[in-house]
Design an enzyme around this catalytic site. Sequence first.
Site, PDB file in Angstrom:
ATOM      1  N   GLU A 168       0.815  -1.204   0.000  1.00  0.00           N
ATOM      2  CA  GLU A 168       0.000   0.000   0.000  1.00  0.00           C
ATOM      3  C   GLU A 168       0.857   1.265   0.000  1.00  0.00           C
ATOM      4  O   GLU A 168       0.595   2.231   0.736  1.00  0.00           O
ATOM      5  CB  GLU A 168      -0.966   0.005   1.178  1.00  0.00           C
ATOM      6  CG  GLU A 168      -1.983  -1.126   1.111  1.00  0.00           C
ATOM      7  CD  GLU A 168      -3.283  -0.795   1.838  1.00  0.00           C
ATOM      8  OE1 GLU A 168      -3.303   0.195   2.589  1.00  0.00           O
ATOM      9  OE2 GLU A 168      -4.270  -1.516   1.637  1.00  0.00           O
ATOM     10  N   GLU A 194      -5.471  -8.830   0.589  1.00  0.00           N
ATOM     11  CA  GLU A 194      -6.002  -8.694   1.950  1.00  0.00           C
ATOM     12  C   GLU A 194      -7.504  -8.489   1.887  1.00  0.00           C
ATOM     13  O   GLU A 194      -7.997  -7.667   1.105  1.00  0.00           O
ATOM     14  CB  GLU A 194      -5.402  -7.490   2.687  1.00  0.00           C
ATOM     15  CG  GLU A 194      -3.969  -7.626   3.124  1.00  0.00           C
ATOM     16  CD  GLU A 194      -3.488  -6.389   3.891  1.00  0.00           C
ATOM     17  OE1 GLU A 194      -4.351  -5.584   4.324  1.00  0.00           O
ATOM     18  OE2 GLU A 194      -2.267  -6.226   4.047  1.00  0.00           O
TER      19      GLU A 194
END
Length: 524
Positions: A131, A282
Site C-alpha cells: 500500500e 487482503e
Amino acid sequence: MGMTPMLSIFHFLLLSLSFSPLLAAAANQSKNDATPFVGVNIGTDVSNLFPPEDLVAFLKSQQITHIRLYDADTALLAALSGTGIRVVLGVPNNQLLALGSSNATAASWIARYVLPFHPSTVISAIAVGDEVPASVPYSLPLVLPALRSLSSALNSSNLSSSAPPIKLSTPLPFSVILDPFPPSQAFFNQTLASSFLVPLIQFLSDTDSPLMLNLYPYYAFMQSRSVIPIDNALFKPLPPSLEEVDPNTLLHYTNVFDAMIDAAYFSMKNVNFTNVTVLITETGWPSNGSRKDEPFATKDNADTYNSNLIKHILDRSGTPLHPEVTSSVYIYELFNEDLSPGPVSEGNWGLFYGNGTPVYLLHVAGSGGFLANDTTNRTYCVAAEGADGKALQAALDWACGPGRANCSEIQPGESCYEPNNVRNHASYAFDSYYQKEGKGAGSCYFQGVAMVTTTDPSHGDCIFPGSKQERNITKAGINATETSKAEGYTRLRPRKRWDEGLHILSMVVSMTVVVTFSTSNFWT
C-alpha cells in the site's frame, strides 16, 4: 433509469468485446490448472508466535496451502520446504530504496531469500511493498524500479521460467480507485494514473502478473453510514428488489466484494488494459472492536463474512462482470495480533488466537477440510449458564476426584488457574472428563450443571482438553517461541488495517451521491 432491451444487448456485446483479452487470460489460467484459492496473511505482532517448525505444522493441520508473508523469514522459508504450501514473499516498504536504486542489491535479495529455497519451498509471487501510495507515498517513485530490478534478477537467475513462475506485483490500497459505486463509473486516481498506475499495469501485463489489491467491505460498510446494507457486505442473500444494479451495465450485484473487484476491472479498462487479473492480497472482518465506534466488529459477523467469502471463492462464481474469472484471496489474517496499537479492532482480525485456538468456528462445510473449523466434530463440555455455585463446586470436586479428570492445569500457578473462580475451574474439569470419556452419552451432565458447546472455551495460554487433542504442539510452540525471541528471532510489523478507514472516504462520498437516484436501490 433502465435501458431498453436493444441498448442492454449492445452494452453486453460491447463489454464482451472489450474484455476478450481477459477471457483469453482466463482460458490460459484454466489450462495451467491455476484454480482460485483462499490463503491467509501471517502478521507477526503476536504474543508467543509459533516458531517456524510449529507454525508449518499448524498450517498443515488446518490444510492451509497459500500464505502471504510481510517480510522474508529464512527460517520459516526453510521449514516450508517440501510442504507444497505456496508463499507470497513480501518486500517491506523500508527496503524499496535499496532495491529500487541498485540492481546489485536486488540480485543479492533474490540470492538470499529466493534461490536457496525455491522451488522446494514454492514461492509463487513477490509482493514489493505494501500500500505504498497510502502508507509511504514519498516512496512511490521507487516501486517500479524495485519491481524491474527484481524481475531482472529473477531472469538472470533462470527463475523467470520456473514452475510455477514467480510473479511480481505490489499490493495497492483500494483508495487508488475513485467513484467505485456503481462499478462501471470507477476510475483510477488521476494524480497517480499517468505517473505510477499506468506504467505499473503495463509491467503487470508484460509479465503476466496480477494486480494485487487490498479490499475491505468492512470499511466500505462502516463508512457508508447505513447506505450499504450489512447483509450486502456479509455476502448474505438479498431479495431481488434489494440487489444493487449498475445502471450503465444492468449487472446485478449481491455483495460489496464483487462490486469492488469489478470497479478495479473497469478502472483498468479506462486506461486501456483488459488482460490483467485481480488478486486480493487482503480482505477480512474484525471479530472485536470498540462497542461505541465499531459495533459491527463481532465474532458472528467475522464468521459470516469469512465463511461466506471462502464458499464464494471456492464456488468459482466470479463477479457479475467476469463470471469466468474468480479472484483468489488472502484473508487478513491468520492470528490475532494482540500486540498491535490502535483501535480495539486492530488486534482482532485473526481467525485464531496466537496459541492456535480458533477465535470463532468457521462454517465452511464442503470446502475439503480447509481450515478444519467446521462445528460438526468439535465439541466441549463447560459449566451451564446460570448453574448454582454450590452445585458447580460439588460437580468440580467429583470430576477431579472420583471422576479422575486431569485437573492439574487449574492448580495455582498453572495456565488455567486464572480466572480463579468455580465456574472457570469447573468448565475445565468438566471438559477434561468429557474428553476422557470419549464424549460419550451422559459424560457432560454433572447433575444438570454442565452443557455441550461448539465454542472453544480456551483463552490466553489456557488450552482446554478438547482443544489440546487438536493442537498438541501448543506448549512446545510457546516455549520455543520464547527461546527464539531470546535469540533475536524478530520480524517486521505490517501496516495497520485501521488506516484503511481513511482510504475509502472518496468511495463513500460517491455512494452517498448515487443513493439519491433511487429510494429502493442505492446504485440506480
